[in-house]
Design a protein around this motif. Structure first.
Motif, PDB file in Angstrom:
ATOM      1  N   TYR A 131       0.838  -1.198   0.000  1.00 24.39           N
ATOM      2  CA  TYR A 131       0.000   0.000   0.000  1.00 24.39           C
ATOM      3  C   TYR A 131       0.873   1.248   0.000  1.00 24.39           C
ATOM      4  O   TYR A 131       1.828   1.353   0.782  1.00 24.39           O
ATOM      5  N   GLU A 147      -6.312   7.214  -3.018  1.00 23.30           N
ATOM      6  CA  GLU A 147      -6.495   5.872  -2.460  1.00 23.30           C
ATOM      7  C   GLU A 147      -6.769   5.944  -0.956  1.00 23.30           C
ATOM      8  O   GLU A 147      -7.559   5.161  -0.425  1.00 23.30           O
ATOM      9  N   ASN A 187      -0.500   8.129  -1.699  1.00 25.36           N
ATOM     10  CA  ASN A 187      -1.585   8.241  -2.672  1.00 25.36           C
ATOM     11  C   ASN A 187      -2.830   8.785  -1.991  1.00 25.36           C
ATOM     12  O   ASN A 187      -3.547   8.058  -1.298  1.00 25.36           O
TER      13      ASN A 187
END
Length: 283
Positions: A221, A228, A225
Motif C-alpha cells: 500500500y 487511495e 496516494n
C-alpha cells in the motif's frame, strides 16, 4: 540525557482489562525508544478516562477543559517549537466536545502528535454513545439504539489535508508501535486514532470485535496516494489499520508561520509579542 518516562507507585484509575493500559504502555515505550527527553516533552489532555493518561507518565503535562486539548497543544508548540507536544484524549473528548478544535487544528497543521483513544463510547460518564459509536448501539441513554452514522475522523482529516492520517488497534501492539513512532517522526500534524475496548460500558466493540472487523494495510500500500487514502478511509467492516496517508512534503507548520525558523522559547525570542498575538487571531 535520556531519562525514563515511568512514574512509579501511582494508583491507576482504570478498570481491569481496559484498553487504556495498553496505550499507556505504548506511549511510554515509544517515547523511550525514540530517546525523547522528558523535560522537553509535553502531553496535553482534556477530560475523560483516556485523558488521564499523562498523569501516569513522568513528563510535563497540561490538563485543560473538556475538548480543549488541541488549541492548548497548538499554542504550547508555537510558544516553544523545540518541545515534543502530544494531544491525547478519547473519542468523545476529541471528536465530540472538541470537534470544532479538531477541524481547525487540521487546518493549522501544528507539529504535534494527536493520539485519540477510540472505544466508541463515553467511559467516564457511564456509557452513553460517543461520536464514533456504531449505528444501532444501545445504551442507557440511546435505549432504541444510535440512529446516526458514526463520525469518521479519518475522512475528515483527509478532507482538510492533514499530512499524517492513521488508525491502529491496541490489540495489534507491535503494529501500533510502528505507526506511532512514524507519527512522532513526521513533520507537522499527525493523527493516530487508536481502537481500544471499554470492557465495562461497551460490550459490543470488544478486543475480539476489533480483531474481526479490522485488517492491516498491505505492505504494498502506498501511503502517499491521497485518492487511495480517501477510499480506504471510507471502508468499513473490515476497517483498515495503518498509515492511510502521509504527505512527506508537508506544508509549513503553524509554528513556522508564527515564528519562522526561530526554535527558542517565546520568552527568549526577539519577536514582537503583539504581532504574534495578531497572527494567532487570524488562524
Amino acid at each position: 540525557m535520556h531519562t525514563s518516562f515511568d512514574r512509579e507507585n501511582v494508583d491507576i484509575a482504570w478498570c481491569p482489562g481496559c484498553g487504556n493500559f495498553g496505550i499507556l504502555k505504548l506511549v511510554k515505550e515509544v517515547l523511550e525508544e525514540l530517546e525523547l527527553e522528558k523535560q522537553h516533552t509535553v502531553i496535553v489532555s482534556g477530560i475523560g478516562q483516556a485523558a488521564k493518561t499523562p498523569y501516569y507518565i513522568d513528563t510535563h503535562m497540561y490538563g485543560v477543559l473538556h475538548g480543549r486539548a488541541l488549541p492548548a497543544a497548538t499554542a504550547i508548540k508555537a510558544a516553544n517549537p523545540g518541545l515534543t507536544v502530544i494531544a491525547e484524549g478519547g473519542d468523545g473528548d476529541m471528536y465530540g466536545e472538541g470537534g470544532n478544535h479538531f477541524l481547525h487544528t487540521l487546518r493549522r497543521n501544528p507539529d504535534i502528535v494527536h493520539i485519540v483513544h477510540n472505544n466508541m463510547v463515553y467511559g467516564l460518564t457511564k456509557g452513553q454513545a460517543s461520536p464514533t459509536s456504531q449505528k444501532g448501539f444501545v445504551t442507557n441513554v440511546q435505549v432504541e439504539g444510535v440512529e446516526n452514522e458514526p463520525f469518521n475522523p479519518l475522512s475528515v482529516a483527509l478532507a482538510l489535508k492533514a499530512g499524517f492520517v492513521s488508525r491502529v488497534n491496541i490489540g495489534n501492539y507491535s503494529h501500533a508501535k510502528e505507526v506511532l513512532k512514524a507519527a512522532f517522526l513526521h513533520k507537522g500534524y499527525a493523527l493516530v486514532d487508536i481502537f481500544q475496548p471499554c470492557v465495562v460500558f461497551n460490550k459490543v466493540n470488544t478486543f475480539q470485535w476489533f480483531k474481526e472487523h479490522t485488517y492491516i494495510l498491505e505492505e504494498s500500500y502506498e501511503s502517499s496516494n491521497f485518492e487511495e487514502a480517501l477510499k480506504k478511509a471510507q471502508e468499513s467492516m473490515p476497517m483498515p489499520l495503518g498509515i492511510l496517508y502521509q504527505n512527506r512534503e508537508t506544508p509549513a507548520t503553524f509554528e513556522t508561520h508564527m515564528r519562522g525558523e526561530d526554535r527558542r522559547p517565546l520568552y527568549e525570542s526577539e519577536h514582537d509579542h503583539r504581532k504574534i498575538q495578531e497572527l494567532f487571531e487570524t488562524y
